[in-house]
Design a protein around this motif. Structure first.
Motif, PDB file in Angstrom:
ATOM      1  N   LYS A  60       0.834  -1.203   0.000  1.00 36.95           N
ATOM      2  CA  LYS A  60       0.000   0.000   0.000  1.00 36.95           C
ATOM      3  C   LYS A  60       0.869   1.253   0.000  1.00 36.95           C
ATOM      4  CE  LYS A  60      -3.697   2.419   2.381  1.00 36.95           C
ATOM      5  NZ  LYS A  60      -4.678   2.395   3.464  1.00 36.95           N
ATOM      6  N   LEU A  98      -6.286  -2.735  -2.699  1.00 39.44           N
ATOM      7  CA  LEU A  98      -5.431  -1.590  -2.392  1.00 39.44           C
ATOM      8  C   LEU A  98      -5.393  -0.609  -3.556  1.00 39.44           C
ATOM      9  CD1 LEU A  98      -2.373  -3.387  -0.742  1.00 39.44           C
ATOM     10  CD2 LEU A  98      -4.207  -2.127   0.414  1.00 39.44           C
ATOM     11  N   GLU A 101      -8.400   1.593  -3.889  1.00 34.60           N
ATOM     12  CA  GLU A 101      -8.389   2.637  -2.856  1.00 34.60           C
ATOM     13  C   GLU A 101      -7.456   3.784  -3.241  1.00 34.60           C
ATOM     14  OE1 GLU A 101      -6.541   2.948   1.627  1.00 34.60           O
ATOM     15  OE2 GLU A 101      -7.432   1.034   1.040  1.00 34.60           O
ATOM     16  N   ILE A 102      -6.292   3.448  -3.792  1.00 34.95           N
ATOM     17  CA  ILE A 102      -5.253   4.436  -4.061  1.00 34.95           C
ATOM     18  C   ILE A 102      -5.434   5.145  -5.400  1.00 34.95           C
ATOM     19  CG2 ILE A 102      -2.760   4.682  -4.494  1.00 34.95           C
ATOM     20  CD1 ILE A 102      -2.579   2.285  -2.356  1.00 34.95           C
TER      21      ILE A 102
END
Length: 105
Positions: A60, A98, A101-102
């Motif tokens: 992450k 991940l 989300e990013i």
């Protein structure tokens, strides 16, 4: 490249030598060799290695760094898709969680 202080910020009091090696050697010397390999390429390689290991907390952090280094959502999706066949489908699912989300603005 911005000076890395994560080692000292997170572990400086507990493990000062490790923090020094992280900030000064790994990021200060190795990552700064952009005449040999760009920060963007290093980020792609690092994300691939961390996904292969299943090191998702570190993945992450490196996805965030990779985005700052110019990796696009499409490139990250392609990296994860490609690695799914070499590292495992469950790791790809976790990596996609991940990445969504990013890389979702």
């Amino acid at each position: 490249m911005k000076k890395q202080t994560a080692g000292r910020d997170n572990l400086g009091d507990f493990a000062p030598k490790f923090a020094e090696l992280n900030d000064d050697v790994l990021f200060g010397e190795v990552w700064s060799r952009e005449d040999k390999l760009s920060a963007r390429d290093r980020s792609l390689i690092t994300c691939a290695a961390l996904m292969a290991q299943g090191a998702f907390p570190q993945l992450k952090s490196h996805m965030i760094m990779g985005k700052k280094n110019g990796i696009t959502k499409d490139e990250m999706a392609e990296l994860i898709t490609h690695l799914a066949f070499y590292c495992g489908w469950p790791k790809a699912w976790s990596a996609f969680d991940l990445a969504k989300e990013i890389f979702t603005d």
